[in-house]
Design a protein around this motif. Structure first.
Motif, PDB file in Angstrom:
ATOM      1  N   GLN A 198       0.693  -0.972   0.286  1.00  0.00           N
ATOM      2  CA  GLN A 198       0.151   0.144  -0.150  1.00  0.00           C
ATOM      3  C   GLN A 198       0.909   1.163   0.325  1.00  0.00           C
ATOM      4  N   TYR A 199       0.215   2.332  -0.887  1.00  0.00           N
ATOM      5  CA  TYR A 199       1.251   3.565  -0.687  1.00  0.00           C
ATOM      6  C   TYR A 199       0.665   4.507  -0.275  1.00  0.00           C
ATOM      7  N   TYR A 200       1.682   5.403   0.870  1.00  0.00           N
ATOM      8  CA  TYR A 200       1.553   6.574   1.917  1.00  0.00           C
ATOM      9  C   TYR A 200       1.599   7.655   1.074  1.00  0.00           C
ATOM     10  N   LEU A 201       1.020   8.627   1.290  1.00  0.00           N
ATOM     11  CA  LEU A 201       1.758   9.758   0.857  1.00  0.00           C
ATOM     12  C   LEU A 201       1.530  10.892   1.879  1.00  0.00           C
ATOM     13  N   ALA A 202       2.776  11.575   2.891  1.00  0.00           N
ATOM     14  CA  ALA A 202       2.179  12.503   3.702  1.00  0.00           C
ATOM     15  C   ALA A 202       3.065  14.318   3.915  1.00  0.00           C
ATOM     16  N   ASP A 203       3.324  14.575   4.264  1.00  0.00           N
ATOM     17  CA  ASP A 203       2.801  16.172   3.807  1.00  0.00           C
ATOM     18  C   ASP A 203       3.858  16.509   4.997  1.00  0.00           C
ATOM     19  N   LEU A 204       5.285  17.102   4.979  1.00  0.00           N
ATOM     20  CA  LEU A 204       6.360  17.365   6.036  1.00  0.00           C
ATOM     21  C   LEU A 204       5.804  18.248   6.817  1.00  0.00           C
ATOM     22  N   LEU A 205       4.899  19.562   7.131  1.00  0.00           N
ATOM     23  CA  LEU A 205       4.367  20.869   7.353  1.00  0.00           C
ATOM     24  C   LEU A 205       5.804  22.073   5.855  1.00  0.00           C
ATOM     25  N   SER A 206       4.570  21.150   5.095  1.00  0.00           N
ATOM     26  CA  SER A 206       5.864  21.944   3.626  1.00  0.00           C
ATOM     27  C   SER A 206       4.504  23.908   4.250  1.00  0.00           C
ATOM     28  N   MET A 207       5.145  24.590   3.031  1.00  0.00           N
ATOM     29  CA  MET A 207       5.017  25.839   2.583  1.00  0.00           C
ATOM     30  C   MET A 207       3.633  25.502   1.915  1.00  0.00           C
ATOM     31  N   ASN A 208       4.223  24.806   0.618  1.00  0.00           N
ATOM     32  CA  ASN A 208       2.610  25.770  -1.067  1.00  0.00           C
ATOM     33  C   ASN A 208       1.989  23.551  -0.662  1.00  0.00           C
ATOM     34  N   GLY A 209       2.259  23.187   0.681  1.00  0.00           N
ATOM     35  CA  GLY A 209       1.427  21.784   0.711  1.00  0.00           C
ATOM     36  C   GLY A 209       1.888  20.452  -0.350  1.00  0.00           C
ATOM     37  N   THR A 210       0.943  20.153   0.061  1.00  0.00           N
ATOM     38  CA  THR A 210       0.867  18.245  -0.117  1.00  0.00           C
ATOM     39  C   THR A 210      -0.650  18.314  -0.761  1.00  0.00           C
ATOM     40  N   ARG A 211      -1.380  17.368  -1.965  1.00  0.00           N
ATOM     41  CA  ARG A 211      -2.373  17.302  -2.139  1.00  0.00           C
ATOM     42  C   ARG A 211      -3.330  16.294  -2.789  1.00  0.00           C
ATOM     43  N   VAL A 212      -3.620  14.906  -1.995  1.00  0.00           N
ATOM     44  CA  VAL A 212      -4.221  14.216  -2.889  1.00  0.00           C
ATOM     45  C   VAL A 212      -5.758  14.713  -3.635  1.00  0.00           C
ATOM     46  N   ASN A 213      -6.093  14.657  -4.577  1.00  0.00           N
ATOM     47  CA  ASN A 213      -7.581  14.819  -5.513  1.00  0.00           C
ATOM     48  C   ASN A 213      -8.109  16.014  -4.365  1.00  0.00           C
ATOM     49  N   ARG A 214      -7.041  17.191  -4.716  1.00  0.00           N
ATOM     50  CA  ARG A 214      -6.866  18.386  -4.681  1.00  0.00           C
ATOM     51  C   ARG A 214      -7.555  18.512  -3.655  1.00  0.00           C
ATOM     52  N   LYS A 215      -7.216  18.517  -1.797  1.00  0.00           N
ATOM     53  CA  LYS A 215      -7.454  18.429  -0.923  1.00  0.00           C
ATOM     54  C   LYS A 215      -5.944  18.394  -0.211  1.00  0.00           C
ATOM     55  N   LYS A 216      -5.629  19.570   0.636  1.00  0.00           N
ATOM     56  CA  LYS A 216      -3.972  18.751   1.422  1.00  0.00           C
ATOM     57  C   LYS A 216      -4.466  17.832   2.148  1.00  0.00           C
ATOM     58  N   ARG A 255      -2.082  16.433   5.487  1.00  0.00           N
ATOM     59  CA  ARG A 255      -0.794  16.279   7.058  1.00  0.00           C
ATOM     60  C   ARG A 255      -0.325  15.022   6.882  1.00  0.00           C
ATOM     61  N   SER A 256      -1.142  13.950   8.028  1.00  0.00           N
ATOM     62  CA  SER A 256      -0.559  12.710   8.013  1.00  0.00           C
ATOM     63  C   SER A 256      -0.927  11.755   6.833  1.00  0.00           C
ATOM     64  N   SER A 257      -0.268  10.198   7.373  1.00  0.00           N
ATOM     65  CA  SER A 257       0.396   9.745   6.357  1.00  0.00           C
ATOM     66  C   SER A 257      -1.078   9.003   5.836  1.00  0.00           C
ATOM     67  N   THR A 258      -1.286   9.500   4.251  1.00  0.00           N
ATOM     68  CA  THR A 258      -2.417   8.826   3.652  1.00  0.00           C
ATOM     69  C   THR A 258      -2.365   8.263   2.201  1.00  0.00           C
ATOM     70  N   PRO A 259      -3.210   6.971   2.851  1.00  0.00           N
ATOM     71  CA  PRO A 259      -3.246   6.050   1.821  1.00  0.00           C
ATOM     72  C   PRO A 259      -3.605   6.980   0.658  1.00  0.00           C
ATOM     73  N   ILE A 260      -3.364   5.708  -0.797  1.00  0.00           N
ATOM     74  CA  ILE A 260      -3.443   6.574  -2.071  1.00  0.00           C
ATOM     75  C   ILE A 260      -3.772   5.844  -3.313  1.00  0.00           C
ATOM     76  N   SER A 261      -3.393   5.685  -3.970  1.00  0.00           N
ATOM     77  CA  SER A 261      -4.072   4.459  -4.884  1.00  0.00           C
ATOM     78  C   SER A 261      -3.050   5.141  -6.044  1.00  0.00           C
ATOM     79  N   LYS A 262      -3.313   4.771  -6.999  1.00  0.00           N
ATOM     80  CA  LYS A 262      -2.466   4.905  -8.715  1.00  0.00           C
ATOM     81  C   LYS A 262      -3.188   5.523  -9.296  1.00  0.00           C
ATOM     82  N   MET A 263      -4.966   5.841  -9.592  1.00  0.00           N
ATOM     83  CA  MET A 263      -5.679   6.369  -9.576  1.00  0.00           C
ATOM     84  C   MET A 263      -5.812   7.852  -9.153  1.00  0.00           C
ATOM     85  N   ASP A 264      -5.419   8.265  -8.042  1.00  0.00           N
ATOM     86  CA  ASP A 264      -5.295   9.573  -6.972  1.00  0.00           C
ATOM     87  C   ASP A 264      -4.285  10.461  -8.122  1.00  0.00           C
TER      88      ASP A 264
END
Length: 236
Positions: free
Chosen positions: A54-72, A74-83
């Motif tokens: 399973q893939y997980y994406l997380a933000d490290l308190l970045s200035m410009n943000g990390t988004r999954v499907n356009r939503k910011k 913070r914590s580790s979020t499960p993602i799929s290859k289609m996101d």
């Protein structure tokens, strides 16, 4: 092993790979595993992890943000290859899912134009954004790690980032090994230009590399197994 890409406005600027059990830091810092040298990206911006398939994406308190499907996030979020995944103004996606248009773009043209289009006026020493150089640099730092497969050892996963490592029961070791007759420094790993070299220490227990007793310094290769008594550690 899976290959992913970073894109800017549908143009590929770099490729990287991730293995099962790895957690890669994405950012502009030279110590990041995946380096995007652009001031729109924080020094340590995000992490991409592959755990148990399973893939997980997380933000490290970045200035410009990390988004999954356009939503910011913070914590580790499960993602799929289609996101739809974004690291600031950059897009993250599996290499297998590139469109024909994205595949046709040349990295060299991106090198000349993407920094200005992103609003970054930084002048790079090399004069160009060279994907091959970045990949070589990443490989030199070798987003390598030690993963404990069995036995008592802490931490369970140690990201190397080009650092030297001591493993044993001594509390000053980077990797603490527990067990009867375990040496204070059971083995050590040093980083050199050609890669990571493992050397035996002074413990009564023997250190084995891929089932053979470690008698002298040897170059570690991905998926090598280090064994000390009941402790099994994978280098990857």
């Amino acid at each position: 092993m899976e290959e992913w890409v970073i894109l800017f406005k549908k143009r590929v600027i770099l490729h990287f790979t991730i293995n099962e059990g790895q957690c890669l830091v994405i950012g502009r810092d030279n110590e990041a595993d995946v380096i995007i040298p652009n001031t729109a990206v924080s020094r340590k911006h995000s992490t991409l992890e592959l755990r148990d398939g399973q893939y997980y994406l997380a933000d490290l308190l970045s200035m410009n943000g990390t988004r999954v499907n356009r939503k910011k996030i913070r914590s580790s979020t499960p993602i799929s290859k289609m996101d739809r995944l974004n690291i600031g103004k950059f897009t993250l996606k599996p290499a297998d899912d590139l469109s024909d248009e994205e595949k046709s773009e040349e990295a060299a043209s991106v090198a000349r134009n993407y920094a200005e289009e992103a609003g970054d006026r930084t002048v790079y020493v090399s004069g160009i954004f060279n994907e091959t150089d970045l990949r070589k640099k990443k490989e030199a730092n070798l987003n390598r790690q030690l993963t404990v497969l069995a036995g008592k050892a802490s931490p369970a996963r140690l990201l190397l980032h080009g650092q030297d490592v001591k493993a044993g029961k001594d509390p000053t070791c980077n990797l603490i090994l527990s067990g009867f007759l375990m040496g204070k420094i059971q083995f050590s790993i040093v980083f050199r230009k050609k890669g990571y070299l493992i050397s035996p220490g002074s413990g009564f227990r023997k250190t084995c590399l891929n089932g053979e007793k470690l008698m002298r310094e040897k170059l570690l290769k991905p998926l090598d197994i280090i064994t000390v008594g009941s402790v099994r550690i994978r280098f990857s």
